[in-house]
Scaffold this active site. Structure first.
Site, mmCIF file in Angstrom:
data_model
loop_
_atom_site.group_PDB
_atom_site.id
_atom_site.type_symbol
_atom_site.label_atom_id
_atom_site.label_comp_id
_atom_site.label_asym_id
_atom_site.label_seq_id
_atom_site.Cartn_x
_atom_site.Cartn_y
_atom_site.Cartn_z
ATOM 1 N N SER A 31 -43.332 48.635 59.711
ATOM 2 C CA SER A 31 -42.049 49.100 59.169
ATOM 3 C C SER A 31 -41.949 48.811 57.677
ATOM 4 O O SER A 31 -41.480 49.652 56.904
ATOM 5 C CB SER A 31 -40.887 48.445 59.914
ATOM 6 O OG SER A 31 -40.836 48.906 61.240
ATOM 7 N N ALA A 68 -46.603 43.254 64.418
ATOM 8 C CA ALA A 68 -47.032 44.642 64.207
ATOM 9 C C ALA A 68 -45.883 45.511 63.712
ATOM 10 O O ALA A 68 -46.029 46.269 62.747
ATOM 11 C CB ALA A 68 -47.606 45.214 65.503
ATOM 12 N N GLU A 69 -44.719 45.414 64.364
ATOM 13 C CA GLU A 69 -43.593 46.252 63.943
ATOM 14 C C GLU A 69 -43.098 45.849 62.557
ATOM 15 O O GLU A 69 -42.725 46.705 61.752
ATOM 16 C CB GLU A 69 -42.442 46.194 64.945
ATOM 17 C CG GLU A 69 -41.333 47.155 64.560
ATOM 18 C CD GLU A 69 -40.474 47.614 65.704
ATOM 19 O OE1 GLU A 69 -39.564 48.417 65.427
ATOM 20 O OE2 GLU A 69 -40.700 47.209 66.856
ATOM 21 N N SER A 70 -43.140 44.559 62.261
ATOM 22 C CA SER A 70 -42.703 44.094 60.941
ATOM 23 C C SER A 70 -43.584 44.651 59.830
ATOM 24 O O SER A 70 -43.086 45.188 58.834
ATOM 25 C CB SER A 70 -42.717 42.561 60.891
ATOM 26 O OG SER A 70 -41.813 42.027 61.821
ATOM 27 N N VAL A 93 -46.359 41.832 68.885
ATOM 28 C CA VAL A 93 -45.665 43.102 68.671
ATOM 29 C C VAL A 93 -44.652 42.964 67.532
ATOM 30 O O VAL A 93 -44.494 43.884 66.717
ATOM 31 C CB VAL A 93 -45.009 43.598 69.981
ATOM 32 C CG1 VAL A 93 -44.099 44.783 69.730
ATOM 33 C CG2 VAL A 93 -46.088 43.961 70.998
#
Length: 142
Positions: free
Chosen positions: A67, A62-64, A59
């Site tokens: 974003s 994924a968020e890195s 996760v």
């Protein structure tokens, strides 16, 4: 921000210094129209107790990548991005090697970006499927 591919990757890798992305050894490796790719090594530093890739590390990848990808659609001098929701389905286990997070834009609005992030192993097998919603905010004047 409109940059060529090499400058996009350099920008992403540079702003990752002294952050969680650097701690997890996340490296941005490919970019293009509406997508960004990062890789992360799978080793004991991202394992859960059973010796498998931790879902939280997936996760974080994924968020890195999602974003970072939103930064290519904003004016980073006047705007900033905040992840407001992320969901993940973990589909396959992995113990070693690399995983690759590929963020592809689904919706690009003025104030919201929706990304699909596929995390795959070195053979292209789907490890996790994530969805990220980013909010675009106006930077506060300092």
């Amino acid at each position: 921000m409109t940059l060529d591919k090499d400058k996009m990757l350099e920008y992403c890798n540079q702003f990752s210094k002294n952050t969680l992305m650097e701690t997890l050894n996340i490296e941005y490796i490919d970019a293009g129209e509406g997508f960004l790719v990062a890789k992360m090594p799978v080793n004991s530093s991202v394992h859960q107790p059973m010796g498998l890739l931790h879902g939280g590390a997936s996760v974080a990848l994924a968020e890195s990548v999602g974003s970072a990808a939103s930064h290519f659609f904003i004016n980073d001098k006047e705007q900033e991005v905040r992840g407001i929701e992320i969901s993940a389905n973990h589909l396959k286990s992995i113990r070693e090697g690399f995983v690759f997070g590929t963020a592809r834009i689904i919706h690009k609005g003025r104030s919201l970006h929706l990304w699909e992030i596929k995390i795959t192993d070195e053979q292209g097998n789907l490890v996790s499927l994530c969805k990220l919603t980013n909010m675009v905010l106006t930077k506060e004047k300092k």
